[in-house]
Motif scaffolding. Structure first.
Motif, PDB file in Angstrom:
ATOM      1  N   ALA A 144      31.859 -25.478  23.229  1.00 47.87           N
ATOM      2  CA  ALA A 144      32.467 -25.613  22.056  1.00 47.87           C
ATOM      3  C   ALA A 144      31.431 -25.469  20.768  1.00 47.87           C
ATOM      4  CB  ALA A 144      32.804 -27.087  21.965  1.00 47.87           C
ATOM      5  N   TYR A 145      30.253 -25.898  20.928  1.00 47.11           N
ATOM      6  CA  TYR A 145      29.140 -25.588  19.952  1.00 47.11           C
ATOM      7  C   TYR A 145      29.030 -23.876  19.583  1.00 47.11           C
ATOM      8  CZ  TYR A 145      24.898 -25.119  17.140  1.00 47.11           C
ATOM      9  OH  TYR A 145      24.069 -24.691  16.231  1.00 47.11           O
ATOM     10  N   ILE A 146      29.152 -22.906  20.598  1.00 49.80           N
ATOM     11  CA  ILE A 146      28.886 -21.804  20.375  1.00 49.80           C
ATOM     12  C   ILE A 146      30.166 -21.130  19.689  1.00 49.80           C
ATOM     13  CG2 ILE A 146      28.961 -19.416  21.549  1.00 49.80           C
ATOM     14  CD1 ILE A 146      26.980 -20.681  23.372  1.00 49.80           C
ATOM     15  N   THR A 147      31.527 -21.698  20.083  1.00 53.16           N
ATOM     16  CA  THR A 147      32.768 -21.290  19.581  1.00 53.16           C
ATOM     17  C   THR A 147      32.840 -21.879  18.222  1.00 53.16           C
ATOM     18  OG1 THR A 147      33.779 -21.321  21.634  1.00 53.16           O
ATOM     19  CG2 THR A 147      35.187 -21.211  19.684  1.00 53.16           C
ATOM     20  N   ALA A 148      32.276 -23.040  17.640  1.00 57.69           N
ATOM     21  CA  ALA A 148      32.401 -23.400  16.637  1.00 57.69           C
ATOM     22  C   ALA A 148      31.576 -22.760  15.548  1.00 57.69           C
ATOM     23  CB  ALA A 148      32.345 -24.856  16.538  1.00 57.69           C
ATOM     24  N   TYR A 149      30.456 -22.246  15.917  1.00 61.86           N
ATOM     25  CA  TYR A 149      29.475 -21.515  15.317  1.00 61.86           C
ATOM     26  C   TYR A 149      30.035 -20.326  14.663  1.00 61.86           C
ATOM     27  CZ  TYR A 149      25.079 -19.093  13.894  1.00 61.86           C
ATOM     28  OH  TYR A 149      24.250 -18.460  13.502  1.00 61.86           O
ATOM     29  N   HIS A 150      30.800 -19.561  16.026  1.00 62.47           N
ATOM     30  CA  HIS A 150      31.223 -18.091  15.622  1.00 62.47           C
ATOM     31  C   HIS A 150      32.242 -18.082  14.858  1.00 62.47           C
ATOM     32  CE1 HIS A 150      28.814 -15.647  18.262  1.00 62.47           C
ATOM     33  NE2 HIS A 150      29.000 -16.489  19.271  1.00 62.47           N
ATOM     34  N   MET A 151      33.115 -19.392  14.820  1.00 64.45           N
ATOM     35  CA  MET A 151      34.126 -19.233  13.787  1.00 64.45           C
ATOM     36  C   MET A 151      33.943 -19.698  12.321  1.00 64.45           C
ATOM     37  SD  MET A 151      36.840 -21.834  16.332  1.00 64.45           S
ATOM     38  CE  MET A 151      38.073 -21.824  14.737  1.00 64.45           C
ATOM     39  N   LEU A 152      32.632 -20.536  12.355  1.00 63.01           N
ATOM     40  CA  LEU A 152      31.925 -20.641  11.006  1.00 63.01           C
ATOM     41  C   LEU A 152      31.478 -19.447  10.523  1.00 63.01           C
ATOM     42  CD1 LEU A 152      31.151 -22.928   8.681  1.00 63.01           C
ATOM     43  CD2 LEU A 152      29.113 -22.916  10.147  1.00 63.01           C
ATOM     44  N   GLU A 153      30.867 -18.703  11.252  1.00 66.64           N
ATOM     45  CA  GLU A 153      30.109 -17.452  10.697  1.00 66.64           C
ATOM     46  C   GLU A 153      31.453 -16.414  10.322  1.00 66.64           C
ATOM     47  OE1 GLU A 153      27.110 -16.224  10.430  1.00 66.64           O
ATOM     48  OE2 GLU A 153      26.532 -18.239  10.815  1.00 66.64           O
ATOM     49  N   ARG A 154      32.342 -16.481  11.267  1.00 69.26           N
ATOM     50  CA  ARG A 154      33.501 -15.408  10.872  1.00 69.26           C
ATOM     51  C   ARG A 154      34.260 -15.838   9.515  1.00 69.26           C
ATOM     52  NH1 ARG A 154      37.394 -15.616  15.312  1.00 69.26           N
ATOM     53  NH2 ARG A 154      35.275 -15.170  16.361  1.00 69.26           N
ATOM     54  N   ALA A 155      34.407 -17.378   9.427  1.00 64.04           N
ATOM     55  CA  ALA A 155      34.809 -17.803   7.935  1.00 64.04           C
ATOM     56  C   ALA A 155      34.164 -17.487   6.847  1.00 64.04           C
ATOM     57  CB  ALA A 155      35.132 -19.270   8.018  1.00 64.04           C
ATOM     58  N   LYS A 156      32.568 -17.499   6.889  1.00 66.02           N
ATOM     59  CA  LYS A 156      31.734 -17.077   6.066  1.00 66.02           C
ATOM     60  C   LYS A 156      31.729 -15.541   5.624  1.00 66.02           C
ATOM     61  CE  LYS A 156      28.078 -20.418   6.627  1.00 66.02           C
ATOM     62  NZ  LYS A 156      26.745 -20.737   6.916  1.00 66.02           N
ATOM     63  N   SER A 157      32.048 -14.808   6.494  1.00 63.85           N
ATOM     64  CA  SER A 157      32.160 -13.467   6.244  1.00 63.85           C
ATOM     65  C   SER A 157      33.469 -13.002   5.716  1.00 63.85           C
ATOM     66  CB  SER A 157      31.830 -12.476   7.649  1.00 63.85           C
ATOM     67  OG  SER A 157      32.913 -12.864   8.432  1.00 63.85           O
ATOM     68  N   ASN A 158      34.625 -13.802   5.900  1.00 65.10           N
ATOM     69  CA  ASN A 158      35.783 -13.379   5.344  1.00 65.10           C
ATOM     70  C   ASN A 158      35.640 -13.930   3.861  1.00 65.10           C
ATOM     71  OD1 ASN A 158      36.844 -12.398   7.531  1.00 65.10           O
ATOM     72  ND2 ASN A 158      37.888 -14.328   8.246  1.00 65.10           N
ATOM     73  N   ARG A 159      34.834 -14.671   3.533  1.00 67.61           N
ATOM     74  CA  ARG A 159      34.906 -15.243   1.980  1.00 67.61           C
ATOM     75  C   ARG A 159      34.009 -14.323   1.287  1.00 67.61           C
ATOM     76  NH1 ARG A 159      34.601 -21.901   2.637  1.00 67.61           N
ATOM     77  NH2 ARG A 159      36.557 -22.148   3.422  1.00 67.61           N
ATOM     78  N   GLY A 160      32.908 -14.046   1.682  1.00 67.59           N
ATOM     79  CA  GLY A 160      32.240 -12.882   1.108  1.00 67.59           C
ATOM     80  C   GLY A 160      30.863 -13.442   0.787  1.00 67.59           C
ATOM     81  N   TYR A 161      30.400 -14.448   1.486  1.00 67.29           N
ATOM     82  CA  TYR A 161      29.113 -15.168   1.389  1.00 67.29           C
ATOM     83  C   TYR A 161      28.198 -14.431   1.766  1.00 67.29           C
ATOM     84  CZ  TYR A 161      31.573 -19.334  -0.080  1.00 67.29           C
ATOM     85  OH  TYR A 161      32.261 -20.318  -0.806  1.00 67.29           O
TER      86      TYR A 161
END
Length: 124
Positions: A107-124
């Motif tokens: 669950a932690y790894i999945t949440a971390y990957h989702m957070l990284e994907r959300a950051k890359s989609n926003r352009g950070y």
């Protein structure tokens, strides 16, 4: 030669022809029945999945009570049940603990990957 052996050798065999009476004393050996109280207490405190540790502790206390009363057969029966429950509690506890840790890591790894994907989609 010891002094006692020397005295026996000097005296020789008994001179009477009367039959020798023997006495047999049966000493009842104390049968050690393990009651597994410490193991049951550990399982009740740390590996209490499905309350197996608590039930094993109850059977261990019953085994100790039977042992104190002198009922060895009853104590062995309760101790055998407590041992079986302790084995199941320990095995089940280890498997479920490993499973829970693996689930949390996943669950932690999945949440971390989702957070990284959300950051890359926003352009950070």
């Amino acid at each position: 030669m010891l002094r006692e052996e020397h005295e026996v050798a000097v005296l020789g065999a008994p001179q009477t022809s009367a039959p020798v009476a023997t006495t047999v004393i049966n000493i009842r050996s104390e049968t050690s029945v393990p009651d597994h109280v410490v193991w049951s207490l550990f399982n009740a405190l740390f590996m209490n999945w499905c309350c197996l540790g608590f039930v094993a502790f109850a059977y261990s206390v019953k085994a100790r009570d039977r042992k104190m009363v002198g009922d060895i057969i009853g104590a062995q029966s309760y101790a055998s049940t407590a041992k079986c429950l302790n084995i199941w509690a320990l095995v089940l506890g280890i498997f479920l603990t490993i499973g829970a840790v693996a689930l949390l890591v996943f669950a932690y790894i999945t949440a971390y990957h989702m957070l990284e994907r959300a950051k890359s989609n926003r352009g950070y």
